[in-house]
Design an enzyme around this catalytic site. Structure first.
Site, PDB file in Angstrom:
ATOM      1  N   HIS A   1       3.836  -3.625  -1.217  1.00  0.00           N
ATOM      2  CA  HIS A   1       5.339  -3.089  -1.333  1.00  0.00           C
ATOM      3  C   HIS A   1       5.472  -1.795  -0.830  1.00  0.00           C
ATOM      4  O   HIS A   1       4.757  -1.182  -0.234  1.00  0.00           O
ATOM      5  CB  HIS A   1       5.482  -2.690  -3.042  1.00  0.00           C
ATOM      6  CG  HIS A   1       4.472  -1.691  -3.251  1.00  0.00           C
ATOM      7  ND1 HIS A   1       4.949  -0.093  -3.372  1.00  0.00           N
ATOM      8  CD2 HIS A   1       3.395  -1.825  -4.133  1.00  0.00           C
ATOM      9  CE1 HIS A   1       4.007   0.538  -3.975  1.00  0.00           C
ATOM     10  NE2 HIS A   1       3.113  -0.162  -4.389  1.00  0.00           N
TER      11      HIS A   1
ATOM     12  N   ASP B   1       8.374   0.360  -1.583  1.00  0.00           N
ATOM     13  CA  ASP B   1       8.979   1.366  -2.608  1.00  0.00           C
ATOM     14  C   ASP B   1       7.965   2.392  -2.706  1.00  0.00           C
ATOM     15  O   ASP B   1       6.737   1.953  -3.176  1.00  0.00           O
ATOM     16  CB  ASP B   1       9.476   0.832  -3.573  1.00  0.00           C
ATOM     17  CG  ASP B   1       8.742  -0.120  -4.572  1.00  0.00           C
ATOM     18  OD1 ASP B   1       7.933  -0.906  -3.953  1.00  0.00           O
ATOM     19  OD2 ASP B   1       8.665   0.050  -5.732  1.00  0.00           O
TER      20      ASP B   1
ATOM     21  N   ASP C   1      -0.034   4.696  -1.879  1.00  0.00           N
ATOM     22  CA  ASP C   1       0.406   3.656  -2.566  1.00  0.00           C
ATOM     23  C   ASP C   1       1.860   3.136  -2.002  1.00  0.00           C
ATOM     24  O   ASP C   1       2.665   3.713  -2.552  1.00  0.00           O
ATOM     25  CB  ASP C   1       0.581   4.185  -4.148  1.00  0.00           C
ATOM     26  CG  ASP C   1       1.056   3.144  -5.042  1.00  0.00           C
ATOM     27  OD1 ASP C   1       1.100   1.917  -4.892  1.00  0.00           O
ATOM     28  OD2 ASP C   1       1.281   3.670  -6.281  1.00  0.00           O
TER      29      ASP C   1
ATOM     30  N   GLU D   1       8.240  -2.779  -6.586  1.00  0.00           N
ATOM     31  CA  GLU D   1       6.981  -3.011  -7.182  1.00  0.00           C
ATOM     32  C   GLU D   1       6.718  -2.038  -8.207  1.00  0.00           C
ATOM     33  O   GLU D   1       6.443  -2.436  -9.336  1.00  0.00           O
ATOM     34  CB  GLU D   1       5.759  -3.172  -6.041  1.00  0.00           C
ATOM     35  CG  GLU D   1       4.201  -3.381  -6.880  1.00  0.00           C
ATOM     36  CD  GLU D   1       3.477  -2.257  -7.757  1.00  0.00           C
ATOM     37  OE1 GLU D   1       2.730  -2.896  -8.535  1.00  0.00           O
ATOM     38  OE2 GLU D   1       4.054  -1.138  -7.518  1.00  0.00           O
ATOM     39  N   GLU D   2       6.985  -1.086  -8.118  1.00  0.00           N
ATOM     40  CA  GLU D   2       6.948   0.161  -8.970  1.00  0.00           C
ATOM     41  C   GLU D   2       7.659   0.116 -10.316  1.00  0.00           C
ATOM     42  O   GLU D   2       7.523   0.750 -11.322  1.00  0.00           O
ATOM     43  CB  GLU D   2       7.163   1.425  -8.140  1.00  0.00           C
ATOM     44  CG  GLU D   2       6.411   1.884  -7.092  1.00  0.00           C
ATOM     45  CD  GLU D   2       4.951   2.203  -7.735  1.00  0.00           C
ATOM     46  OE1 GLU D   2       4.570   2.280  -8.787  1.00  0.00           O
ATOM     47  OE2 GLU D   2       3.929   2.456  -6.712  1.00  0.00           O
TER      48      GLU D   2
ATOM     49  N   GLU E   1      -3.433  -2.737  -2.600  1.00  0.00           N
ATOM     50  CA  GLU E   1      -3.198  -1.658  -3.452  1.00  0.00           C
ATOM     51  C   GLU E   1      -4.309  -0.581  -3.242  1.00  0.00           C
ATOM     52  O   GLU E   1      -5.525  -0.757  -3.013  1.00  0.00           O
ATOM     53  CB  GLU E   1      -3.026  -2.055  -4.801  1.00  0.00           C
ATOM     54  CG  GLU E   1      -1.641  -2.935  -4.821  1.00  0.00           C
ATOM     55  CD  GLU E   1      -0.367  -2.137  -5.387  1.00  0.00           C
ATOM     56  OE1 GLU E   1      -0.418  -0.648  -5.241  1.00  0.00           O
ATOM     57  OE2 GLU E   1       0.677  -2.741  -5.652  1.00  0.00           O
TER      58      GLU E   1
ATOM     59  N   HIS F   1       1.079   8.179  -6.740  1.00  0.00           N
ATOM     60  CA  HIS F   1       2.080   9.102  -7.761  1.00  0.00           C
ATOM     61  C   HIS F   1       1.795  10.514  -7.976  1.00  0.00           C
ATOM     62  O   HIS F   1       2.681  11.205  -8.797  1.00  0.00           O
ATOM     63  CB  HIS F   1       1.969   8.362  -9.026  1.00  0.00           C
ATOM     64  CG  HIS F   1       2.690   6.871  -9.108  1.00  0.00           C
ATOM     65  ND1 HIS F   1       2.896   6.418 -10.236  1.00  0.00           N
ATOM     66  CD2 HIS F   1       2.283   5.999  -8.134  1.00  0.00           C
ATOM     67  CE1 HIS F   1       3.025   5.037  -9.957  1.00  0.00           C
ATOM     68  NE2 HIS F   1       2.625   4.958  -8.839  1.00  0.00           N
TER      69      HIS F   1
END
Lengths: 446, 446
Positions: B126, B128, B159, B193-194, B217, B416
């Site tokens: 992903h 995003d 990520d 995805e998030e 990931e 994150h």
């Protein structure tokens, strides 16, 4: 400024015993007072409607206070309307106010000078009302002043414009009847009670004191010779952030908050177990510690690393605000003994916002006796006497050496709530009781 | 669309045993792959810096995705960049997205067609990134792409742009070396995805499936043949408002929330006690229920009458999202048995926001064996195999019958978080392992 600690309750006080010797010299006066009130009842009711329709939220009191000053002048009182200089109060340890300025929010005091030699009495009422909240929960517009089944509706009518009307009517009635008193009666229309009492503090600092004070806050005609103080606090509970899927790598500030909540409950239980005052008889929790707000965390799938709890701790009539604050600080520090986490990450305790001093009057003060007498003559029974579960500006008055009691017509549970209202009959009954009490306390001049 | 339930873990699977028979036919290829990667390492690193410096927050992916499409085309892949019509997904039960529209946020898929007869593989990543949070907690600007001590810094690099680079490098290297594979390799650069996987769902609905999928990931080069799903929930706990001074006249939603928190903890303990999967060995809480947010009450001296709790419940690889939801609903309903309050005022349970399906691959799939083999040839040791503690788009792929495993270079705990970074060496090691695995899985054409 004197900050005198109130004496402990005297259990053998006459005020605890039923007394049958009502004074007789005002006997003929009672009917004249009642008649005079009844004759003006419609006008007084219209006046209350007008007061309620003016939303005197904090910062919006000016028009209302000028109207009050006019009414005081019409009664022939020495009337003092003034703007409060916040700078002059800021260093007073009893000053608690969130506003940066009090400009545009004047206080009003009207003094009915006595002929001399009598006791003086302050009749203190606040004009600020709390926000009306969610309009959807009101059955009528919040500032309608509508009358339904003998009750007048609107924000602030119970807390405490109805009580203010009682005080106004008591003085107006005695003036109408040509009564002259030996002692001064000081009508006070103050701002900012709801946020810590800056208005009453300003009046005290301006020199307005007396031998006692009566505050017609919403007590449902119970007499509160003791008033609980309260202090707002904020607790910050710490944790360690982590992804929710590996939450064991973090420390949940919410789980730690559960221990904090339990410690608050234990502190409340202990403080109430230590209490021994018959005025609290039958009250489930005389000195509550209330946790009113909680907030923390920023994402459903993250471990919250900070939780904020906000509440109020009740301050007993026999203690100081500082004592209550210290009890809370100690309870939070003691958490370290049961969980090492708190040793390294102590709960932050902050005292902020509003503060109400505890207050009261000696139970054997003649004012208590006279008020009970007057109540009995109007209602045919003795009033209930309790310690109030909340603070009023009576605490500030007490701190300045003015013994204060609370007795008013409003309905306690409706204060700050939607559909706030008051029974009009109660307002006029309280006005009658106040007028009789004024005659006894301040004494007739002839 | 097929929604197949994953088989339970096979404890006698060959993937649980150490295996020594690495295939030999790609032996000479390993050094050529490594050399080719090393020759381009600087260019690839610059490419990652460029990717990281483009803040592809949700809704801001367009420029980045067009750049990816160009890169795919330069590799000679059949490149498909398309805007997703949200209306076509809205009624899909697996669709979870807070956005009203996905316009301006295209998906990109690049297919390297095989010569035929081989197994196909999706490499899904992903684009995003989550918001960078408090800039003060970053030692350098969040989108700097700065390199310090062999690590590249920036929001999204772990990520999962670093993992995306591994996949890109694996394909680019094989193409450079003139390798031809029998099976298709499908590079996917997806959005959202998030927030629940709308991008991968759109790719599946567009027809992109394969015999298996690998998602790089941030697993720190652990192999996750099982991926935990998760579901966000919101609980509303009710009380009765009252003044804090008479808090006994109300019911504190906060005190009731303490019981709710305990019930959540008990449910978590019970669900984990029921779990019996060696992939979770040594994990303190395999399927966490995390309470991530709490909020309630509006005034320090009022009893709070509503508390909202938000969290995520882990969904085991062997269960469905619906099963986990039902377990939470039942636990909240069971509160009525211990406290009548909850019988009359049940906790409101709402499932909202993001949802990740659990996913996985059979442990005896050749893909697991081949990936372990390739890992061993690069690192000289066997990889760790675990069940992931969080969801990925692998769950959606599994729901559509595409077995999925997670294996990537990123650092799990930095996803994150401020100062997110990745070790560059790890990216290129993973690229090498991926290239070797592609050769084994898709098979050399000659």
């Amino acid at each position: 400024m004197s900050r005198k600690r109130l004496d402990r309750v005297h259990f053998d006080s006459p005020a605890y015993r039923r007394f049958d010797t009502a004074p007789t010299r005002t006997k003929h006066m009672k009917d004249r007072i009642r008649d005079a009130i009844d004759q003006q009842r419609e006008a007084y009711t219209a006046l209350l409607q007008e007061w309620v329709q003016d939303p005197t939220l904090s910062g919006q009191e000016s028009r209302y206070q000028h109207r009050i000053a006019d009414l005081y002048r019409e009664l022939g009182l020495d009337t003092d309307l003034w703007e409060i200089d916040i700078a002059s109060l800021k260093h007073n340890p009893l000053f608690h106010c969130q506003r940066e300025s009090l400009a545009g929010s004047p206080n009003v005091v009207g003094t009915w000078k006595g002929t001399g030699g009598g006791r003086s009495l302050i009749l203190n009422g606040h004009v600020d009302v709390v926000p009306e909240g969610d309009h959807a929960q009101w059955h009528q517009p919040p500032y309608s002043g509508e009358i339904i089944d003998g009750c007048l509706y609107g924000r602030g009518v119970t807390d405490m414009k109805g009580g203010n009307l009682s005080a106004y009517v008591a003085v107006a009635t005695l003036k109408t009847l040509g009564v002259r008193l030996k002692g001064d009666v000081i009508l006070q229309s103050v701002i900012e009670e709801e946020a810590g009492g800056a208005g009453t503090l300003a009046a005290l600092e301006r020199g307005y004191t007396a031998d006692a004070a009566l505050l017609p806050e919403p007590s449902e005609q119970k007499i509160f010779p003791r008033q609980q103080g309260s202090r707002w606090f904020r607790l910050k509970v710490m944790g360690v952030k982590a992804h929710g899927g590996t939450r064991y790598e973090g420390v949940s500030a919410l789980e730690k908050s559960v221990a904090v909540i339990a410690a608050i409950q234990a502190l409340e239980a202990q403080r109430n177990a230590d209490l021994n005052d018959p005025l609290y008889e039958g009250v489930p929790i005389p000195l509550p510690i209330n946790l009113g707000r909680i907030e923390g965390g920023d994402w459903p799938s993250s471990v919250p690393d900070e939780i904020t709890l906000e509440g109020r701790i009740g301050v007993g009539p026999g203690e100081t605000v500082e004592t209550a604050e210290q009890a809370l600080v100690s309870a939070m520090a003691a958490l370290a003994e049961q969980d090492d986490w708190f040793a390294d990450h102590p709960v932050e305790v902050e005292f902020y916002g509003a503060c109400w001093q505890p207050g009261g009057i000696d139970l054997d003060s003649p004012l208590v006796t006279q008020l009970c007498n007057a109540f009995e003559r109007v209602h045919g029974r003795m009033p209930e006497r309790q310690a109030s579960p909340w603070g009023t500006d009576g605490g500030l008055l007490s701190q300045y050496g003015v013994p204060a009691l609370v007795f008013g017509p409003g309905i306690t549970r409706l204060a700050h709530f939607p559909n706030e209202h008051i029974r009009l009959d109660d307002i006029f009954d309280v006005a009658e009781i106040m007028a009789l009490t004024l005659i006894d306390w301040c004494e007739l001049a002839d």
